[in-house]
Scaffold this motif. Structure first.
Motif, PDB file in Angstrom:
ATOM      1  N   LYS A   1       0.802  -1.276  -0.175  1.00  0.00           N
ATOM      2  CA  LYS A   1       0.147  -0.061  -0.025  1.00  0.00           C
ATOM      3  C   LYS A   1       0.898   1.222   0.075  1.00  0.00           C
ATOM      4  CE  LYS A   1      -3.516  -0.045   2.922  1.00  0.00           C
ATOM      5  NZ  LYS A   1      -4.580  -0.200   3.782  1.00  0.00           N
ATOM      6  N   ARG A   2       1.903   1.260   0.123  1.00  0.00           N
ATOM      7  CA  ARG A   2       3.216   2.127   0.419  1.00  0.00           C
ATOM      8  C   ARG A   2       3.529   2.904  -0.926  1.00  0.00           C
ATOM      9  NH1 ARG A   2       7.472   1.552   4.654  1.00  0.00           N
ATOM     10  NH2 ARG A   2       7.990   3.745   4.154  1.00  0.00           N
ATOM     11  N   GLY A   3       3.005   1.758  -2.300  1.00  0.00           N
ATOM     12  CA  GLY A   3       3.397   2.285  -3.576  1.00  0.00           C
ATOM     13  C   GLY A   3       4.693   1.415  -3.891  1.00  0.00           C
ATOM     14  N   ILE A   4       4.595   1.588  -5.351  1.00  0.00           N
ATOM     15  CA  ILE A   4       5.858   0.648  -6.294  1.00  0.00           C
ATOM     16  C   ILE A   4       6.941   1.165  -5.771  1.00  0.00           C
ATOM     17  CG2 ILE A   4       5.610   2.473  -8.129  1.00  0.00           C
ATOM     18  CD1 ILE A   4       6.147  -1.518  -8.280  1.00  0.00           C
ATOM     19  N   ASN A   5       7.077   2.662  -5.485  1.00  0.00           N
ATOM     20  CA  ASN A   5       8.747   3.140  -5.228  1.00  0.00           C
ATOM     21  C   ASN A   5       8.833   2.562  -3.941  1.00  0.00           C
ATOM     22  OD1 ASN A   5       8.391   4.736  -7.760  1.00  0.00           O
ATOM     23  ND2 ASN A   5       8.379   6.537  -6.505  1.00  0.00           N
ATOM     24  N   LYS A   6       8.209   2.339  -2.943  1.00  0.00           N
ATOM     25  CA  LYS A   6       8.690   1.823  -1.352  1.00  0.00           C
ATOM     26  C   LYS A   6       9.084   0.209  -1.839  1.00  0.00           C
ATOM     27  CE  LYS A   6       8.979   5.368   1.210  1.00  0.00           C
ATOM     28  NZ  LYS A   6      10.192   5.693   1.933  1.00  0.00           N
ATOM     29  N   VAL A   7       8.000  -0.220  -2.551  1.00  0.00           N
ATOM     30  CA  VAL A   7       8.569  -1.765  -2.814  1.00  0.00           C
ATOM     31  C   VAL A   7       9.718  -2.112  -3.415  1.00  0.00           C
ATOM     32  CG1 VAL A   7       7.629  -4.043  -3.807  1.00  0.00           C
ATOM     33  CG2 VAL A   7       5.992  -2.251  -2.801  1.00  0.00           C
ATOM     34  N   ALA A   8      10.002  -1.234  -4.562  1.00  0.00           N
ATOM     35  CA  ALA A   8      11.130  -1.413  -5.319  1.00  0.00           C
ATOM     36  C   ALA A   8      12.282  -1.039  -4.396  1.00  0.00           C
ATOM     37  CB  ALA A   8      11.200  -0.530  -6.510  1.00  0.00           C
ATOM     38  N   GLN A   9      12.253  -0.021  -3.658  1.00  0.00           N
ATOM     39  CA  GLN A   9      13.546   0.517  -2.863  1.00  0.00           C
ATOM     40  C   GLN A   9      13.476  -0.781  -2.010  1.00  0.00           C
ATOM     41  OE1 GLN A   9      12.736   3.966  -0.555  1.00  0.00           O
ATOM     42  NE2 GLN A   9      14.366   3.350   0.797  1.00  0.00           N
TER      43      GLN A   9
ATOM     44  N   ASN B   1      19.226 -16.497   4.835  1.00  0.00           N
ATOM     45  CA  ASN B   1      18.176 -15.551   5.163  1.00  0.00           C
ATOM     46  C   ASN B   1      17.963 -14.285   4.310  1.00  0.00           C
ATOM     47  OD1 ASN B   1      16.434 -16.578   7.817  1.00  0.00           O
ATOM     48  ND2 ASN B   1      18.684 -17.134   8.312  1.00  0.00           N
ATOM     49  N   GLU B   2      19.117 -13.754   4.122  1.00  0.00           N
ATOM     50  CA  GLU B   2      18.727 -12.410   3.194  1.00  0.00           C
ATOM     51  C   GLU B   2      18.408 -12.827   1.711  1.00  0.00           C
ATOM     52  OE1 GLU B   2      19.044  -9.593   4.258  1.00  0.00           O
ATOM     53  OE2 GLU B   2      19.874  -9.572   6.117  1.00  0.00           O
ATOM     54  N   ALA B   3      18.774 -13.831   1.199  1.00  0.00           N
ATOM     55  CA  ALA B   3      18.355 -14.394   0.010  1.00  0.00           C
ATOM     56  C   ALA B   3      16.857 -14.630   0.191  1.00  0.00           C
ATOM     57  CB  ALA B   3      19.180 -15.975  -0.437  1.00  0.00           C
ATOM     58  N   ALA B   4      16.501 -15.271   0.974  1.00  0.00           N
ATOM     59  CA  ALA B   4      14.988 -15.639   1.270  1.00  0.00           C
ATOM     60  C   ALA B   4      14.127 -14.146   1.465  1.00  0.00           C
ATOM     61  CB  ALA B   4      14.684 -16.279   2.538  1.00  0.00           C
ATOM     62  N   ASP B   5      14.721 -13.091   2.111  1.00  0.00           N
ATOM     63  CA  ASP B   5      14.210 -11.809   2.370  1.00  0.00           C
ATOM     64  C   ASP B   5      14.084 -11.349   0.588  1.00  0.00           C
ATOM     65  OD1 ASP B   5      13.815 -12.078   4.949  1.00  0.00           O
ATOM     66  OD2 ASP B   5      15.767 -10.800   5.490  1.00  0.00           O
TER      67      ASP B   5
ATOM     68  N   GLU C   1      17.498  -5.182  -0.076  1.00  0.00           N
ATOM     69  CA  GLU C   1      17.506  -6.740   0.246  1.00  0.00           C
ATOM     70  C   GLU C   1      18.639  -7.314  -0.789  1.00  0.00           C
ATOM     71  OE1 GLU C   1      16.430  -8.050   2.741  1.00  0.00           O
ATOM     72  OE2 GLU C   1      14.714  -6.629   3.377  1.00  0.00           O
ATOM     73  N   ALA C   2      18.506  -6.684  -1.788  1.00  0.00           N
ATOM     74  CA  ALA C   2      19.730  -7.210  -2.759  1.00  0.00           C
ATOM     75  C   ALA C   2      21.004  -6.821  -2.480  1.00  0.00           C
ATOM     76  CB  ALA C   2      19.339  -6.504  -4.193  1.00  0.00           C
ATOM     77  N   VAL C   3      21.268  -5.589  -2.000  1.00  0.00           N
ATOM     78  CA  VAL C   3      22.307  -5.053  -1.389  1.00  0.00           C
ATOM     79  C   VAL C   3      22.920  -6.027  -0.042  1.00  0.00           C
ATOM     80  CG1 VAL C   3      23.739  -3.311  -0.219  1.00  0.00           C
ATOM     81  CG2 VAL C   3      22.282  -2.859  -2.155  1.00  0.00           C
ATOM     82  N   GLU C   4      21.809  -6.341   0.722  1.00  0.00           N
ATOM     83  CA  GLU C   4      22.062  -7.288   1.918  1.00  0.00           C
ATOM     84  C   GLU C   4      22.715  -8.728   1.390  1.00  0.00           C
ATOM     85  OE1 GLU C   4      19.065  -7.050   4.754  1.00  0.00           O
ATOM     86  OE2 GLU C   4      19.337  -4.886   4.796  1.00  0.00           O
ATOM     87  N   VAL C   5      22.130  -9.159   0.350  1.00  0.00           N
ATOM     88  CA  VAL C   5      22.436 -10.517  -0.117  1.00  0.00           C
ATOM     89  C   VAL C   5      23.942 -10.398  -0.616  1.00  0.00           C
ATOM     90  CG1 VAL C   5      22.066 -11.987  -2.220  1.00  0.00           C
ATOM     91  CG2 VAL C   5      20.175 -11.268  -0.906  1.00  0.00           C
ATOM     92  N   VAL C   6      24.206  -9.386  -1.459  1.00  0.00           N
ATOM     93  CA  VAL C   6      25.710  -9.192  -1.780  1.00  0.00           C
ATOM     94  C   VAL C   6      26.572  -9.023  -0.705  1.00  0.00           C
ATOM     95  CG1 VAL C   6      27.153  -7.709  -3.298  1.00  0.00           C
ATOM     96  CG2 VAL C   6      24.846  -8.051  -4.060  1.00  0.00           C
ATOM     97  N   ILE C   7      26.270  -8.246   0.270  1.00  0.00           N
ATOM     98  CA  ILE C   7      27.279  -8.204   1.428  1.00  0.00           C
ATOM     99  C   ILE C   7      27.267  -9.500   2.122  1.00  0.00           C
ATOM    100  CG2 ILE C   7      27.432  -7.205   3.826  1.00  0.00           C
ATOM    101  CD1 ILE C   7      26.010  -4.674   2.637  1.00  0.00           C
ATOM    102  N   GLU C   8      26.209 -10.286   2.221  1.00  0.00           N
ATOM    103  CA  GLU C   8      26.276 -11.641   3.110  1.00  0.00           C
ATOM    104  C   GLU C   8      27.242 -12.640   2.088  1.00  0.00           C
ATOM    105  OE1 GLU C   8      26.136 -11.993   5.805  1.00  0.00           O
ATOM    106  OE2 GLU C   8      25.192  -9.934   6.376  1.00  0.00           O
TER     107      GLU C   8
END
Length: 198
Positions: A134-142, A165-169, A147-154
């Protein structure tokens, strides 16, 4: 369009395999005579011929756990049916999703996609999924980007549990993004299949 089915080979009955449209898990097996098949096609709810009750039996007629028909196919000999369905509730009388028990979790991503869709479509106020949507496409995409950045870090560290866990997120939020864009996972699968066939 009605299929050509050989009901004579099995003394008027053909075996029917019922499969979930998303997870592809086999839910149950039963039998149909020609009348059960006709009713299934007409009502788009799976109806069997019960050999013990000697009558037509629509799955869900007492429980409400119907099997809504999505597609019907015959095998090469035209004496067995495969019906893909959307199951409403548990299929097995034991309360299990499948009469064959828990076979595997390979299709769970599709089950999760359905849960996400239901929470959004039903506007479940307490659901994080719905609140984010409900917060909109921009928030969902953000959120997918975060989460993609966190996957790269892990991925660069050695903690497998944190990585999983980060990949699941990431996958979970990606499914929300697909919903927000009006797509489903099978749309993306189709693109991958087309690339593979080129």
């Amino acid at each position: 369009m009605k299929l050509e089915i050989d009901f004579q080979k099995g003394n008027g009955l053909v075996p029917v395999i019922v499969q979930d449209k998303d997870s592809l898990q086999v839910l149950m097996q039963g039998y149909m005579n020609e009348e059960a098949y006709e009713q299934t096609v007409a009502e788009r709810k799976v109806t069997f011929f019960s050999r013990t009750k000697n009558r037509l039996w629509t799955k869900g007629e007492t429980s409400g756990n119907y099997l809504l028909v999505k597609e019907i196919k015959t095998d090469c000999d035209k004496d067995c049916l495969l019906i893909t369905v959307q199951a409403i509730g548990a299929t097995c009388h034991t309360g299990s999703t499948s009469c064959f028990g828990k076979i595997n979790d390979k299709g769970f991503v599709y089950t999760l996609e359905q849960i996400i869709s239901e929470r959004i479509d039903n506007n479940v106020e307490s659901s994080y999924t719905n609140q984010l949507y409900k917060r909109g496409i921009n928030k969902v995409a953000q959120k997918v980007g975060e989460e993609a950045v966190e996957v790269v870090i892990e991925a660069k560290d050695d903690n497998d549990e944190l990585f999983k866990n980060e990949a699941a997120d990431l996958l979970y939020h990606y499914l929300i993004l697909l919903k927000a864009k009006g797509f489903v996972l099978s749309d993306i699968e189709s693109v991958l299949k087309e690339r593979h066939e080129e």
